[in-house]
Enzyme design. Structure first.
Site, PDB file in Angstrom:
ATOM      1  N   LYS A 129       0.843  -1.202   0.000  1.00  0.00           N
ATOM      2  CA  LYS A 129       0.000   0.000   0.000  1.00  0.00           C
ATOM      3  C   LYS A 129       0.879   1.253   0.000  1.00  0.00           C
ATOM      4  O   LYS A 129       0.648   2.192  -0.759  1.00  0.00           O
ATOM      5  CB  LYS A 129      -0.951  -0.011   1.208  1.00  0.00           C
ATOM      6  N   GLN A 145      -4.495  -1.411   9.580  1.00  0.00           N
ATOM      7  CA  GLN A 145      -4.419  -2.743   8.950  1.00  0.00           C
ATOM      8  C   GLN A 145      -4.990  -3.801   9.907  1.00  0.00           C
ATOM      9  O   GLN A 145      -4.556  -3.917  11.048  1.00  0.00           O
ATOM     10  CB  GLN A 145      -2.957  -3.064   8.602  1.00  0.00           C
ATOM     11  N   ASP A 177     -11.060   3.018   4.121  1.00  0.00           N
ATOM     12  CA  ASP A 177     -11.355   1.581   4.001  1.00  0.00           C
ATOM     13  C   ASP A 177     -12.863   1.339   3.906  1.00  0.00           C
ATOM     14  O   ASP A 177     -13.298   0.208   3.689  1.00  0.00           O
ATOM     15  CB  ASP A 177     -10.790   0.838   5.223  1.00  0.00           C
TER      16      ASP A 177
END
Ligand code: NAD
Length: 296
Positions: A52, A96, A119
């Site tokens: 990422k 994460q 997200d």
């Protein structure tokens, strides 16, 4: 003859577009910035976070890493998220998952400002999807939509079956595809669905997101169907150096002969997920500066 929908090709196209957009934003004094929080030393998470950050760099997005030991407290993590919420130079916040088992993921999701929820996991953003007015769409469902759109697949009125009902993948995909603009007729299947093959073999569009290696076989697929494989599973393969290989939820080698379009694993939905995180971050920067979202 089945056509391959390449996530590699489509994500590259999206990333190229985002790179140009970021250049433009920077000329106007806006530098999109993503804060990436990693807790503990889960090797898969470390790889995802590295990828990422690398993609951010390729596109010109500033990424700020916040790495913490597994022993970090819930309170400290929430404090960090609140600080990032209040930092005007940070546009997107990504934590994460999975977190180490003593930490509460849901509380972190609720702490992230919905305006910075790149997200797309905050209940407010899930709610906007359910109301047919999406803002941040979680990255994997967003990637699936883009694959369909950019491959010119018409979903309107199409009998669409989504295998899997997780909050992360199956449920938002099903909700989005049934909403105005996509207009598919959607059936959601899950572990308790009876006569699964009967249902899936009626599907014009079949989306598999269950996490069982090569579960979907030829009998489950209608001739000429579009098959999108979200699954990423590791399967033993002594012929490989690592002793294993990545496979999807679809038995690709047999199913591909029956489909009109199919996505591979790897190189399918996987690369799209990161591209859509980048798109969400650029949109976060645009929205927070009073601009419209991008038309991808
Ligand atoms: P999950 O375990 O949260 O959900 C799985 C779903 O599948 C559940 O709703 C369950 O009811 C359903 N299911 C399980 N067994 C079934 C069966 N026999 N028949 C019908 N339905 C069944 O998983 P998830 O987070 O939704 O992920 C699904 C898959 O997608 C996994 O392989 C995961 O690795 C992959 N994934 C890929 C990406 C990507 O970037 N490509 C991102 C997220 C998840």
């Amino acid at each position: 003859m089945s056509e391959l929908i390449s996530g590699k090709v489509i994500s590259k196209k999206i990333n190229d577009k985002l790179r140009k957009e970021v250049k433009e934003l920077k000329l106007n004094g806006i530098e999109p910035c993503l804060a990436v929080i990693l807790v503990g030393e889960d090797p898969a998470s470390e790889v995802y976070v590295r990828n990422k950050k690398r993609t951010c760099e390729e596109i010109g997005i500033r990424s700020i890493g916040h790495d913490f030991p597994a022993s970090t407290s819930q309170k400290d993590l929430e404090e960090l998220v609140k600080t990032l919420n209040n930092d005007n130079t940070v546009h997107g916040i990504l934590c994460q998952f999975p977190l180490p088992k003593d930490l509460d993921e849901n509380k972190i999701i609720l702490t992230i400002s919905p305006e910075k929820d790149v997200d797309g996991l905050h209940p407010l953003n899930a709610g906007l999807i359910a109301m047919g007015n999406p803002k941040f769409i979680s990255c994997t469902p967003f990637g699936v939509l883009q694959m369909l759109k950019q491959s010119g697949i018409n979903t309107s009125g199409k009998n669409t079956v989504v295998l899997g009902r997780s909050n992360l993948v199956g449920r938002p995909i099903a909700t989005l595809l049934s909403s105005k603009g996509w207009d598919a007729t959607v059936t959601v299947c899950h572990s308790r669905t009876s006569n699964l093959s009967e249902v899936t073999s009626q599907a014009d569009i079949l989306i598999a997101a269950i996490g069982i290696p090569e579960f979907v076989n030829t009998e489950m697929v209608k001739q000429g169907a579009v098959v999108i494989d979200v699954g990423i599973n590791r399967k033993n393969d002594p012929s490989k150096l690592k002793g294993s290989k990545l496979v999807g939820d679809v038995a690709f080698e047999e199913v591909k002969f029956k489909t009109s379009y199919i996505t591979p694993v790897p190189g399918g939905v996987g690369p799209m997920t990161i591209a859509m995180l980048m798109a969400n971050t650029v949109n976060a920067a645009r929205w927070q500066n009073g601009l419209d979202g991008l038309d991808l």
